[in-house]
Design an enzyme around this catalytic site. Structure first.
Site, PDB file in Angstrom:
ATOM      1  NE  ARG A  56      97.466  85.991 -75.503  1.00 12.52           N
ATOM      2  CZ  ARG A  56      96.975  87.191 -75.194  1.00 12.52           C
ATOM      3  NH1 ARG A  56      95.844  87.295 -74.591  1.00 12.52           N
ATOM      4  NH2 ARG A  56      97.643  88.294 -75.485  1.00 12.52           N
ATOM      5  CB  THR A  57     103.597  82.759 -74.461  1.00 15.58           C
ATOM      6  OG1 THR A  57     102.788  82.951 -75.609  1.00 15.58           O
ATOM      7  CG2 THR A  57     104.504  81.564 -74.676  1.00 15.58           C
ATOM      8  CE  LYS A  85     124.625  95.366 -65.238  1.00 12.04           C
ATOM      9  NZ  LYS A  85     125.136  94.415 -64.239  1.00 12.04           N
ATOM     10  NE  ARG A 106     106.668  85.544 -77.158  1.00  8.69           N
ATOM     11  CZ  ARG A 106     105.348  85.720 -77.183  1.00  8.69           C
ATOM     12  NH1 ARG A 106     104.832  86.909 -76.984  1.00  8.69           N
ATOM     13  NH2 ARG A 106     104.536  84.707 -77.421  1.00  8.69           N
ATOM     14  CG  HIS A 134     104.317  81.125 -80.632  1.00  9.77           C
ATOM     15  ND1 HIS A 134     104.665  80.456 -79.466  1.00  9.77           N
ATOM     16  CD2 HIS A 134     103.514  82.160 -80.241  1.00  9.77           C
ATOM     17  CE1 HIS A 134     104.095  81.065 -78.436  1.00  9.77           C
ATOM     18  NE2 HIS A 134     103.397  82.099 -78.880  1.00  9.77           N
TER      19      HIS A 134
HETATM   20  N1   CP Z   1      99.436  83.985 -78.281  1.00  9.21           N
HETATM   21  C1   CP Z   1     100.486  84.613 -77.747  1.00  9.21           C
HETATM   22  O1   CP Z   1     101.640  84.284 -78.026  1.00  9.21           O
HETATM   23  O2   CP Z   1     100.160  85.614 -76.864  1.00  9.21           O
HETATM   24  P1   CP Z   1     101.207  86.452 -76.035  1.00  9.21           P
HETATM   25  O3   CP Z   1     102.002  87.293 -77.028  1.00  9.21           O
HETATM   26  O4   CP Z   1     100.401  87.283 -75.092  1.00  9.21           O
HETATM   27  O5   CP Z   1     102.121  85.504 -75.330  1.00  9.21           O
END
Ligand code: CP
Length: 308
Positions: A56-57, A85, A106, A134
């Site tokens: 999603r993100t 590396k 992320r 998040h």
């Molecule tokens: N909600 C969420 O962060 O989903 P993903 O891990 O798929 O990005």
């Protein structure tokens, strides 16, 4: 993200947002959703750096950027980059800041987004750092609550699941503390909300209670926010096995809950919500995920100085 202008700001922690700033992002998202701007970020490049898995993100940031005319570069597997590396995160960011206008990252390490923001001269957006924060998920969660309930005040929210490692819960609980909310943290003893967050909420005069029994509080909830057990954060795989099948909600919940309860989940789900709930008006998790597009467009436009 303090101050009146968002231009050039990093989005690292929900703690950096005032109530007015949270509401402003939601308001820009609403405008972009009702009045799409296909050329708003034309000529801008988003670097999408995913050192951890995501559906999603990562894809909603890419889709959000492309739908307003921008481009996207990046990776979804660190193994394909020079990190493999031995290149440091700092050096990686020092390169990518010249290839793009904004970075979304992320990473499994708490603080990685903050470090990246220190390295970069362009805005950095935290797409999840370990079990920490998040913030863009939180903004889309707030947007979803606002759309579904028509308000952010005078709501009772229950968080169910792995509250110890669930970063979306950590961010959202802090964001909700700006509003008149009551919170129930519903979790097995070993996966309770970290005491830091409970203390912080109490300091902010937010009524919050802990329980391991969903049924006993279901009648009071306007929103039930379910999370999965975060397998990847458990230091001991045997410990994860103990909790794996610990809770699952199904349609029987609707018989004992408030009419109009909304069930949210940041997704992915891995068994904690019976798919038979999906067709009920109470299940909002897929709409919630779709709200990632206008929210992420708003964040990108704001930090790039293309929305006021
Ligand atoms: N909600 C969420 O962060 O989903 P993903 O891990 O798929 O990005």
């Amino acid at each position: 993200m303090a101050g009146t202008s968002f231009q050039g700001r990093d989005v690292i922690s929900i703690n950096d947002f005032s109530k007015e700033e949270l509401l402003h992002v939601l308001s820009v998202a609403k405008k972009l959703e009702s009045n799409p701007q296909p050329s708003l970020l034309k000529g801008k490049i988003l670097a999408s750096l995913f050192f951890e898995p995501s559906t999603r993100t990562r894809l909603s940031f890419a889709s959000a950027m492309k739908r307003v005319g921008g481009d996207v570069i990046g990776f979804s597997q660190a193994e394909t980059t020079s990190v493999k590396k031995g290149e440091t995160l700092w050096d990686t960011i020092k390169m990518i800041e010249h290839y793009s206008d904004v970075i979304v990252i992320r990473h499994s390490v708490e603080g990685a987004a903050r470090l990246s923001a220190e390295a970069a001269s362009i805005p950095v957006i935290n797409a999840g750092d370990g079990a920490n924060q998040h913030p863009t998920q939180t903004l889309l969660d707030l947007y979803t609550i606002l759309k579904e309930k028509g308000k952010l005040d005078n709501l009772t929210i229950g968080f169910l699941g792995d509250l110890k490692y669930g970063r979306t819960v950590h961010s959202l609980a802090i964001a909700l503390s700006h509003f008149k909310t009551s919170i129930y943290f519903i979790a097995p003893e070993a996966l309770r909300m970290p005491s830091y967050y409970i203390q912080e909420l109490k300091k902010r005069k937010i009524p919050c209670r802990e329980t391991s029994d969903l049924d006993s509080v279901a009648k009071q909830l306007d929103i039930l926010y379910v999370t999965r057990i975060q397998e990847e954060r458990f230091p001991d795989p045997l410990e994860y096995q103990k909790f794996k099948a610990g809770y699952r909600i199904d349609r029987s919940l609707l018989k004992i809950s408030k009419p109009g309860i909304r069930i949210m989940h940041p997704l992915p789900r891995v068994g904690e919500i019976d798919p038979a709930l999906d067709e009920t008006p109470n299940a909002v998790y897929f709409r919630q995920a779709a709200n990632g597009i206008p929210i992420r467009q708003a964040i990108l436009a704001l930090v790039l100085g293309k929305a006021k």
